[in-house]
Enzyme design. Structure first.
Site, PDB file in Angstrom:
ATOM      1  N   SER A 365       0.875  -1.167   0.000  1.00 27.33           N
ATOM      2  CA  SER A 365       0.000   0.000   0.000  1.00 27.33           C
ATOM      3  C   SER A 365       0.913   1.217   0.000  1.00 27.33           C
ATOM      4  O   SER A 365       1.648   1.444   0.947  1.00 27.33           O
ATOM      5  CB  SER A 365      -0.887  -0.004   1.240  1.00 27.33           C
ATOM      6  OG  SER A 365      -1.586   1.210   1.313  1.00 27.33           O
ATOM      7  N   ARG A 366       0.872   1.985  -1.109  1.00 27.13           N
ATOM      8  CA  ARG A 366       1.900   3.022  -1.272  1.00 27.13           C
ATOM      9  C   ARG A 366       1.598   4.314  -0.526  1.00 27.13           C
ATOM     10  O   ARG A 366       2.501   5.074  -0.252  1.00 27.13           O
ATOM     11  CB  ARG A 366       2.118   3.324  -2.760  1.00 27.13           C
ATOM     12  CG  ARG A 366       2.647   2.129  -3.483  1.00 27.13           C
ATOM     13  CD  ARG A 366       3.167   2.440  -4.868  1.00 27.13           C
ATOM     14  NE  ARG A 366       3.403   1.177  -5.543  1.00 27.13           N
ATOM     15  CZ  ARG A 366       2.562   0.619  -6.384  1.00 27.13           C
ATOM     16  NH1 ARG A 366       1.438   1.231  -6.697  1.00 27.13           N
ATOM     17  NH2 ARG A 366       2.817  -0.550  -6.929  1.00 27.13           N
ATOM     18  N   VAL A 367       0.339   4.598  -0.225  1.00 25.58           N
ATOM     19  CA  VAL A 367       0.068   5.854   0.473  1.00 25.58           C
ATOM     20  C   VAL A 367      -0.643   5.659   1.801  1.00 25.58           C
ATOM     21  O   VAL A 367      -0.725   6.577   2.600  1.00 25.58           O
ATOM     22  CB  VAL A 367      -0.761   6.833  -0.390  1.00 25.58           C
ATOM     23  CG1 VAL A 367      -0.015   7.235  -1.627  1.00 25.58           C
ATOM     24  CG2 VAL A 367      -2.101   6.249  -0.740  1.00 25.58           C
TER      25      VAL A 367
END
Ligand code: ATP
Ligand code: MG
Length: 502
Positions: A365-367
């Site tokens: 999950s990048r953000v």
């Protein structure tokens, strides 16, 4: 000698412009030259715009998708049986849109916004275009509020924030839809509006999902947009855009919206069918060249707006089905690159009983990290790395019999963690339940519990905290932080609980 005056030219031009509309009005109706496979070729409408809605003589709508020198190609939103050569076609000068109002909540509608749940007509609402430009950078705000799925494996390791786009990807029958529906069920009382867009699904599957929502009182805040497998490809193609238009209506009012696209693989296939019928040249895997744009313009509309722009958000959970775990196929790679992370579900894990079958190594999950609560971040600690180490160790210790005590302990700990991450359908965990579980697991309170009894132990001890240690639970839920003192209190209480059974 005649002199050409500039104001004369201007007045002639002005007159031409003023009369321009008159000319187009005369050319507003055309007639069908040929029809078949849900596509009609129309002659005589010279000024039709791309994406404009046209109406056939029998009331069926169509959308302009192909503009050539003398004719236009339309996709037909409905059955093409009543349309034949010579059928009159009228322009509407309107882009494809959908009527949205608060009354849509709790309803099941088709891709054109018409209700199909037999609960009567919807009142006329605001007419919103299906295709809308995504909010610009100035209107956006960074993601900082969590969107809790209630699924421990996701909330602890791959947190999702409001306004994020997180892909759910996996083979067929790996629990993709279940993660999305469980997330919708978990939004009860969280001031969230949910939209479930079914694309190319079996009618029975959609009916099952709607009945799950109804049974769990989730329809109060949910709208289901469906295009069944039996619907024409044109309706499957516009369904996600229609769903997003509904989501935007609520986002503009400052609401937080969750939208699920189930699934975009079928959406791409529907678009491929249309493109091939419109005689666009096929590219890789026979998809047209603009298939990336198909999904990027859709997912880019999910965002979090700043206060000046309304302050709402759209969180998107697109779903992609892979073939034999191949994430490097055309459509999966496209959507992976568009979204802010993916939850990768694996068949092998699913079949071995690990459900939800989240692959910890390939998911990301990048953000969402910025949106995770402090309590969760502290409680989860290094669980992701621990699990990765466990899986590695598990592989090369399975043949050796005499292991040293430290290795044995680590294996036992890993097995316990895996067991804890298992979660049945429809059993979302609250923030405090997740934090308590993680604290007890990572502080190795459960290490001496046999793996087969871990789930039962978790259930019992959470019940004990709820009934006998309610101040702790309350503090976590209210402050959403985990102080060292609170951590000690939790461990103290857990020790007291365990000594009771000794
Ligand atoms: P499809 O490819 O057909 O769309 P899918 O990947 O969406 O499948 P689901 O329909 O969500 O998968 O789930 C497949 C089956 O697995 C269902 O019967 C569901 O009940 C079961 N299942 C999914 N998640 C869980 C879980 N956490 N615990 C137990 N059973 C589960
Ligand atoms: Mg599914």
């Amino acid at each position: 000698m005649s002199v050409i005056r500039s104001d004369e030219i201007i007045s002639i031009l002005k007159e031409e412009i003023a009369n321009f509309d008159m000319v187009t009005r005369a050319l507003e109706t055309g007639s069908v030259i040929s029809v078949g496979d849900g596509i009609a070729t129309v002659y005589g409408i010279d000024h039709a715009m791309y994406g404009e809605i046209v109406i056939f003589e029998n009331g069926v709508k169509g959308m302009v998708q192909d503009i050539r020198r003398n004719e236009i190609g339309c996709i037909i939103f409905g059955k093409d049986t009543g349309i034949c050569e010579g059928t009159k076609v009228t322009r509407t000068k309107k882009q494809a849109g959908i009527s949205v109002s608060e009354a849509c909540l709790g309803r099941v509608v088709n891709a054109l916004g018409a209700p199909i749940d037999g609960k009567g007509e919807l009142p006329q609402g605001e007419y919103l275009p299906m295709e809308q430009e995504a909010p610009g950078i100035v209107e956006r705000k960074s993601v900082s509020v969590p969107m809790e799925t209630g699924i421990l494996a996701i909330d602890s390791m791959f947190p999702i924030g409001r306004g994020q786009r997180e892909l759910i990807i996996g083979d067929r029958q790996t629990g993709k839809t279940s993660i999305a529906t469980d997330t919708i069920l978990n939004q009860k009382g969280k001031d969230m509006i949910c939209i479930y867009v079914a694309i190319g699904q079996k009618a029975s599957t959609v009916a099952k999902i709607v009945s799950t929502f109804t049974q769990n009182d989730a329809m109060d805040y949910t709208i289901v947009v469906t295009s069944m497998a039996s619907d024409p490809a044109s309706l499957q193609y516009i369904a996600p855009y229609a769903g997003t238009a509904i989501a935007e209506y609520f986002m503009k009012k400052g609401k937080d919206v969750l939208i699920v696209y189930d699934d975009l693989s079928k959406h791409a296939v529907a678009y491929r069918a249309l493109s091939l019928l419109l005689e666009r040249s096929p590219g890789r895997e026979a998809y047209p060249g603009d298939v990336f744009y198909l999904h990027s313009r859709l997912l880019e509309r999910s965002s979090r707006l700043n206060e000046a722009a309304g302050g709402g958000s759209i969180t998107a959970l697109p779903i992609i089905e892979t073939q034999d775990g191949d994430v490097s196929a055309y459509i999966p790679t496209n959507v992976i690159s568009i979204t802010d992370g993916q939850i990768f579900l694996e068949s092998d894990l699913f079949n071995s009983g690990m459900r939800p079958a989240v692959n910890v190594g390939l998911s990301v999950s990048r953000v969402g990290g910025a949106a995770q609560t402090k309590a969760m971040k502290k409680a989860a600690g290094s669980i992701r790395i621990d699990l990765a180490q466990y899986r590695e160790m598990e592989v090369f210790t399975q043949f050796s019999s005499d292991l040293d005590a430290a290795t044995k302990e680590q294996l036992q700990y890993g097995k316990g963690l895996m067991e804890l991450l298992k979660q049945p359908l429809g059993c979302p965990l609250s923030l405090s339940e997740q934090v308590l579980t993680l604290v007890l697991a990572t502080r190795k309170v459960m290490l001496d519990v046999p793996v087969s009894k871990v789930k039962q132990f978790q259930k019992d001890i959470l019940e004990y905290f709820k009934t006998e240690q309610s101040p702790i639970v309350q503090e976590i839920e209210e402050t959403k932080t985990l102080t060292d003192q609170l951590m000690d209190e939790i461990l103290e209480a857990a020790r007291a609980y365990k000594s009771r059974f000794r």
